[in-house]
Design an enzyme around this catalytic site. Structure first.
Site, PDB file in Angstrom:
ATOM      1  N   GLY A  12     -65.760 -54.914 -50.093  1.00 43.73           N
ATOM      2  CA  GLY A  12     -64.418 -55.188 -50.583  1.00 43.73           C
ATOM      3  C   GLY A  12     -64.409 -56.139 -51.765  1.00 43.73           C
ATOM      4  O   GLY A  12     -65.469 -56.512 -52.293  1.00 43.73           O
ATOM      5  N   ASP A  35     -70.396 -52.750 -43.870  1.00 40.04           N
ATOM      6  CA  ASP A  35     -69.027 -52.287 -44.114  1.00 40.04           C
ATOM      7  C   ASP A  35     -68.874 -50.949 -43.426  1.00 40.04           C
ATOM      8  O   ASP A  35     -69.865 -50.343 -43.013  1.00 40.04           O
ATOM      9  CB  ASP A  35     -68.761 -52.158 -45.633  1.00 40.04           C
ATOM     10  CG  ASP A  35     -67.275 -52.304 -45.961  1.00 40.04           C
ATOM     11  OD1 ASP A  35     -66.464 -51.524 -45.439  1.00 40.04           O
ATOM     12  OD2 ASP A  35     -66.920 -53.222 -46.737  1.00 40.04           O
ATOM     13  N   ILE A  36     -67.634 -50.482 -43.332  1.00 39.06           N
ATOM     14  CA  ILE A  36     -67.383 -49.189 -42.694  1.00 39.06           C
ATOM     15  C   ILE A  36     -67.778 -48.040 -43.619  1.00 39.06           C
ATOM     16  O   ILE A  36     -67.975 -46.914 -43.175  1.00 39.06           O
ATOM     17  CB  ILE A  36     -65.914 -49.095 -42.226  1.00 39.06           C
ATOM     18  CG1 ILE A  36     -65.734 -47.950 -41.223  1.00 39.06           C
ATOM     19  CG2 ILE A  36     -64.949 -48.968 -43.413  1.00 39.06           C
ATOM     20  CD1 ILE A  36     -64.686 -48.226 -40.178  1.00 39.06           C
ATOM     21  N   TYR A 143     -49.364 -58.184 -41.790  1.00 34.78           N
ATOM     22  CA  TYR A 143     -50.585 -58.869 -42.234  1.00 34.78           C
ATOM     23  C   TYR A 143     -50.480 -60.379 -41.974  1.00 34.78           C
ATOM     24  O   TYR A 143     -51.401 -60.997 -41.435  1.00 34.78           O
ATOM     25  CB  TYR A 143     -50.775 -58.588 -43.719  1.00 34.78           C
ATOM     26  CG  TYR A 143     -51.919 -59.294 -44.381  1.00 34.78           C
ATOM     27  CD1 TYR A 143     -53.231 -58.964 -44.094  1.00 34.78           C
ATOM     28  CD2 TYR A 143     -51.685 -60.278 -45.343  1.00 34.78           C
ATOM     29  CE1 TYR A 143     -54.280 -59.598 -44.730  1.00 34.78           C
ATOM     30  CE2 TYR A 143     -52.724 -60.914 -45.987  1.00 34.78           C
ATOM     31  CZ  TYR A 143     -54.027 -60.569 -45.675  1.00 34.78           C
ATOM     32  OH  TYR A 143     -55.058 -61.205 -46.311  1.00 34.78           O
TER      33      TYR A 143
HETATM   34  N1  SER Z   1     -53.890 -60.942 -51.564  1.00 38.00           N
HETATM   35  C1  SER Z   1     -53.427 -60.607 -50.249  1.00 38.00           C
HETATM   36  C2  SER Z   1     -52.363 -59.570 -50.291  1.00 38.00           C
HETATM   37  O1  SER Z   1     -51.696 -59.480 -51.292  1.00 38.00           O
HETATM   38  C3  SER Z   1     -52.872 -61.810 -49.590  1.00 38.00           C
HETATM   39  O2  SER Z   1     -53.864 -62.433 -48.852  1.00 38.00           O
HETATM   40  O3  SER Z   1     -52.174 -58.897 -49.331  1.00 38.00           O
END
Ligand code: SER
Length: 312
Positions: A12, A35-36, A143
């Site tokens: 990532g 990683d996956i 998130y």
């Molecule tokens: N950069 C991330 C996002 O925009 C925030 O941790 O989801």
């Protein structure tokens, strides 16, 4: 005994650069990337790699035993914008991967963990300017909820089981080596790619949306400094606020125009505007400054210079 490092989510945006930096520092064979899915050629060629689904405890345990892993950087996560589309998948990935790593440490199979949190732990009721380390949080995104819960569990595992877990609430991260994916702050990377290929950029946030941001070199340095410090100095075991700069889409466009005068930006805010509006405008990182001497180096101007120079 040799102490090896495992990076989960090594392909990532952050994982790639972390892998390169740790390999340069400790040696390619010491740092196991996982990683996956496989990453870019440079990453795959730079040292050992394992395919790993971070939600699979048995697979993780096997890799940790095989490579004699002592330290884990858990960078796998579903970011804010994608998580709004797949809430249960995001919760499953973000939480179970963390529990797997925390439980490995509780069982004394590894001795140190880095886990990233985010400015997304804050919400609409958080003071937006100079947001303190300890304040109202109440995140309103999937998130953000997963990151705040994760922070609570990190602190719990530290207090109850003595797990040495360390964490940073990263701001939006700007980098040129690997693209971010599925985040709300991604615009601040996309914009440079458009500018460098002489294209106009349509921003998915309003012109005046201020968000905390950081250049990747600062973020990687912060991560290593936090991990290298003596355990007693790390007072915050949920996650540290970390700051470098704050800017709006209009301001980043202006800094690009100083180098590429014909660059054009327009604005078409989408669902990500509400996510951005719920996050702080700027961050107070005095705890990180005090506990482990944190200081950012890159501002908007130097970030723009580095981005344009390296993307060319
Ligand atoms: N950069 C991330 C996002 O925009 C925030 O941790 O989801």
């Amino acid at each position: 005994m040799q102490k090896n490092i495992l990076i989960i989510g090594a392909c990532g945006q952050i994982g790639t650069e972390l892998t390169f930096t740790l390999r340069a520092k400790y040696g390619n064979e010491i740092v196991i990337a996982s990683d996956i899915r496989e990453g870019n050629e440079a990453l795959m060629d730079s040292g050992p790699f394992e395919l790993l689904d971070a939600t699979d405890y048995d697979a993780l345990e096997e890799i940790v035993a095989y490579w004699e892993i002592d330290e884990v950087y858990l960078m796998a996560a579903m970011l804010s914008a994608t998580a709004e589309k797949f809430p249960m998948r995001a919760w499953n990935l973000n939480m179970n991967s963390l529990f797997n790593v925390l439980n490995l440490a509780k069982e004394k199979k590894i001795s140190k963990i880095f886990w990233p949190s985010s400015i997304a732990v804050f919400g609409p009721n958080t003071p937006q300017e100079n947001t303190p380390q300890n304040t109202i949080m109440e995140p309103s995104t999937v998130y953000g909820i997963s990151k705040q819960s994760g922070e609570r569990w990190c602190e719990y595992y530290h207090n109850k089981y003595g797990v040495d877990v360390r964490s940073i609430r990263y701001p939006g991260l700007i980098s040129w080596k690997t693209m971010p994916g599925g985040g709300t702050t991604d615009y601040a990377v996309e914009i440079y790619h458009k500018a460098i290929s002489d294209e106009a950029y349509t921003c998915f946030l309003n012109a005046n949306t201020s968000l905390p941001m950081m250049f990747m070199d600062d973020a990687i340095r912060a991560t290593l400094e936090l991990m290298q410090n003596d355990s007693e100095k790390i007072k915050v075991r949920s996650s540290y606020n970390l700051a470098a700069m704050s800017f709006t889409p209009e301001e980043i466009a202006k800094s690009i125009k100083e180098h590429i005068p014909k660059f054009v930006i327009s604005y078409e805010p989408d669902f990500r505007q509400a996510i951005a509006d719920s996050w702080p405008n700027s961050i107070n990182d005095s705890s990180a400054q005090k506990d482990w001497n944190w200081k950012a180096e890159f501002n908007l101007e130097s970030t723009t210079q580095e981005m344009l120079k390296n993307l060319k």
